[in-house]
Design a protein around this motif. Structure first.
Motif, short mmCIF file in Angstrom:
data_model
loop_
_atom_site.label_atom_id
_atom_site.label_comp_id
_atom_site.label_asym_id
_atom_site.label_seq_id
_atom_site.Cartn_x
_atom_site.Cartn_y
_atom_site.Cartn_z
N VAL A 122 -5.96 7.96 -5.26
CA VAL A 122 -6.48 7.10 -4.19
C VAL A 122 -7.05 5.82 -4.78
O VAL A 122 -6.87 4.72 -4.22
CB VAL A 122 -7.55 7.85 -3.37
N THR A 125 -5.61 2.20 -3.81
CA THR A 125 -6.50 1.20 -3.24
C THR A 125 -6.36 -0.14 -3.97
O THR A 125 -6.25 -1.20 -3.34
CB THR A 125 -7.96 1.68 -3.31
N ARG A 174 -6.94 1.25 5.06
CA ARG A 174 -8.24 1.92 4.99
C ARG A 174 -8.21 3.26 5.71
O ARG A 174 -8.71 4.26 5.21
CB ARG A 174 -9.32 1.02 5.61
N ASP A 217 -5.57 5.06 6.28
CA ASP A 217 -4.69 5.96 5.55
C ASP A 217 -5.41 6.60 4.37
O ASP A 217 -5.23 7.79 4.09
CB ASP A 217 -3.46 5.20 5.04
N ILE A 218 -6.23 5.81 3.68
CA ILE A 218 -6.97 6.35 2.54
C ILE A 218 -7.99 7.39 3.02
O ILE A 218 -8.13 8.46 2.41
CB ILE A 218 -7.66 5.21 1.77
N THR A 243 0.21 5.79 1.09
CA THR A 243 -0.25 7.19 0.96
C THR A 243 0.57 8.15 1.81
O THR A 243 0.14 9.28 2.03
CB THR A 243 -1.74 7.29 1.36
N THR A 284 -6.17 10.52 3.87
CA THR A 284 -5.74 11.21 2.66
C THR A 284 -6.89 11.99 2.04
O THR A 284 -6.73 13.15 1.65
CB THR A 284 -5.18 10.19 1.64
#
Length: 254
Positions: free
Chosen positions: A73, A77, A93, A95-96, A125, A99
């Motif tokens: 991650v 990023t 953001r 999606d992170i 991701t 995840t």
């Protein structure tokens, strides 16, 4: 074998194995093997200690998966901030966050993401969807195994329960409307759909993790069990402590 499946799948992704148009089916093989191995691990724990610690199971999963996930991650990023197209950065953001919380597959379903669409900008991701499916499965699998061991006293009954779960998942998947983008995304990413492969893996693990009539558990540290080698090291200290306690108890009783 899980590793081989993933290598073939990745080579297909990058265009090396284009002569295998159905290579994406290997994801089902991966889920079956993952569920099979985790089931054998849980049965090995029950066999050695007489119970399954759900909290310890969760702790082991976090310890094994979280470090690599955080590194990935972090790299994603930085890559997204520096190189991702503007259209992709608008939802990076979320999606992170999806995840990190292991719900990326459902975020893709809600977005009607088309896995096989070539002319789009997929999420960086997106590949974390399969990890999300596995982690959601890990939340319930120790509870399902404990319930099977508690309420079903024969190996055949325990196995049949998970086969029925797989069939129910397949039946549910057959009702999804594949003519719509949302239905296609659901059929590929949905945990409820992938449960048919996971449940088959659990059924195979339960069936092969027992022997004899009545579902008697395998002998402790059976050399044929590949998971004993993995679990023995982490539990040797606990076993030694238990042995010392038993010896002390016998000495005091004399």
């Amino acid at each position: 074998m899980r590793g081989y499946s993933m290598v073939v799948f990745m080579l297909w992704h990058v265009g090396v194995l284009t002569f295998l148009p159905g290579a994406w089916i290997l994801m089902n093989v991966f889920f079956i093997l993952s569920a099979f191995l985790i089931t054998r691990l849980l049965l090995a724990e029950q066999r050695e200690f007489g119970w399954i610690s759900v909290r310890e199971f969760y702790r082991r999963r976090v310890r094994r998966l979280a470090p690599a996930l955080l590194v990935m991650v972090g790299a994603v990023t930085l890559d997204g901030w520096a190189f991702a197209p503007a259209a992709e950065r608008t939802y990076l953001r979320g999606d992170i966050l999806a995840t990190l919380t292991y719900v990326m597959n459902w975020r893709l379903v809600l977005r009607d993401d088309q896995y096989f669409e070539e002319f789009t900008h997929p999420s960086i991701t997106r590949h974390a969807w399969s990890l999300s499916v596995e982690e959601q499965f890990y939340l319930v699998v120790p509870l399902l195994i404990i319930a099977a061991l508690t309420y079903a006293h024969r190996r055949s009954a325990r196995t049949a329960g998970f086969v029925v779960l797989a069939l129910a998942s397949a039946a549910w998947a057959s009702t999804i409307d594949l003519d719509s983008p949302g239905g296609q995304a659901h059929a590929y990413y949905g945990t409820d759909v992938r449960m048919q492969a996971l449940a088959l893996g659990v059924a195979a693990g339960v069936w092969t993790g027992h022997r004899g009539r009545g579902g008697g558990l395998l002998r402790a540290r059976d050399r044929r069990d590949p998971l004993d080698a993995e679990t023995a090291g982490s539990r040797s200290s606990a076993g030694s402590a238990s042995s010392r306690r038993s010896q002390a108890s016998r000495s005091s009783s004399r």
